[in-house]
Design an enzyme around this catalytic site. Sequence first.
Site, PDB file in Angstrom:
ATOM      1  CB  VAL A  43      96.152  48.733  46.341  1.00  0.00           C
ATOM      2  CG1 VAL A  43      94.877  48.270  47.062  1.00  0.00           C
ATOM      3  CG2 VAL A  43      97.271  48.918  47.345  1.00  0.00           C
ATOM      4  CE  LYS A  44      91.723  44.399  48.776  1.00  0.00           C
ATOM      5  NZ  LYS A  44      91.721  44.335  50.208  1.00  0.00           N
ATOM      6  CG  ASP A  45      97.610  43.224  41.389  1.00  0.00           C
ATOM      7  OD1 ASP A  45      96.493  42.689  41.481  1.00  0.00           O
ATOM      8  OD2 ASP A  45      98.008  43.794  40.350  1.00  0.00           O
ATOM      9  CB  ALA A  48      96.732  38.915  45.772  1.00  0.00           C
TER      10      ALA A  48
END
Length: 326
Positions: A43-45, A48
Amino acid sequence: MDYANNILETIGNTPLVKLNKLTAELPCLVLAKYETFNPGNSVKDRMALQMVEDAEAAGLLKPGGTIIEGTSGNTGMGLALAAVVKGYRMICVISDKQSKEKVDILKAVGSEVYVCPTDVAPDDSQSYYSTARRLSEEIPNSWYVNQYDNPSNTKAHYLSTGPEIWEQTDGKVTHFVVGVGTGGTVSGVGGYLKEQNPNIKVWGIDTYGSVFKKYHETGIFDENEIYPYVTEGIGEDILPKNVNFDIIDGFTKVTDKDAAVYTQRLAKEEGMFLGNSAGAAIKGLLQLKEHFTKDDVVVVLFHDHGSRYVGKMFNDDWMREKGYIE
Ligand SMILES: Cc1ncc(COP(=O)(O)O)c(C=O)c1O
């Protein structure tokens, strides 16, 4: 022809998948927001890319610049993908409790990686928070991301993850359950969903050794709550600005053992090969059973992929050494 112009354009629009076996004892529909479909497998894409683009727009990140972040791996992966596509140097500072796979994966996508000790206070000069900050002071034309306090983290989920869940459930979501680390996911998604329907309940999953649950319930930041724990990605020994405690209805804590065991069970019983915080999230959701009724639509978000944990939660020798399985 239907194609993305680069890998960053494939971020988001992940599927929502029904859980069947592990949730059989619950009266309600349980749907997983399945974030491993992002190109960096987490999910951090989303956050970021948002943080990078907002920093570019604000003039904080300039051509030829260096991105520096203290990261447990997934944010680093998302940042590294953005750095590759956009042509920046990437430095990740990581704590030594994180799986070796995470370090290797970051290096695979061109990041330099500094490993720091876990068992030191956040303000210790060796901590990964301090190291990231120091490097950003030493390296010219560098930008320290600071996902804990960077508002673009929450914003990414407010603009993408939250609206996707609302649309995919046709506005029928009644509860959102998610592990809390920096707080970006819970605050962005929870904030968006509550704006659509204030009756939606938002539950945070915390871990033993973290300050969140007690702080939420009492307003006390209790240092006695802090000790090293095994669960990766959730819980903190600080209060990140991205945790909006006001939109969280409650926290439940999951033990390291339960999180690890349920990480294995998701893979074996649902075919969902996911990271350790997914195990914590599903176990936490089961602990909240009494809050759900038959017409509820409970969405749980699974952050990252099982491949990052093959040396740990998916290694039975490691699981036995820890006493998590017989
Ligand atoms: C595997 C994993 N789970 C959960 C989280 C917590 O998400 P957030 O930082 O949005 O609270 C993270 C954050 O790094 C993570 O990497």
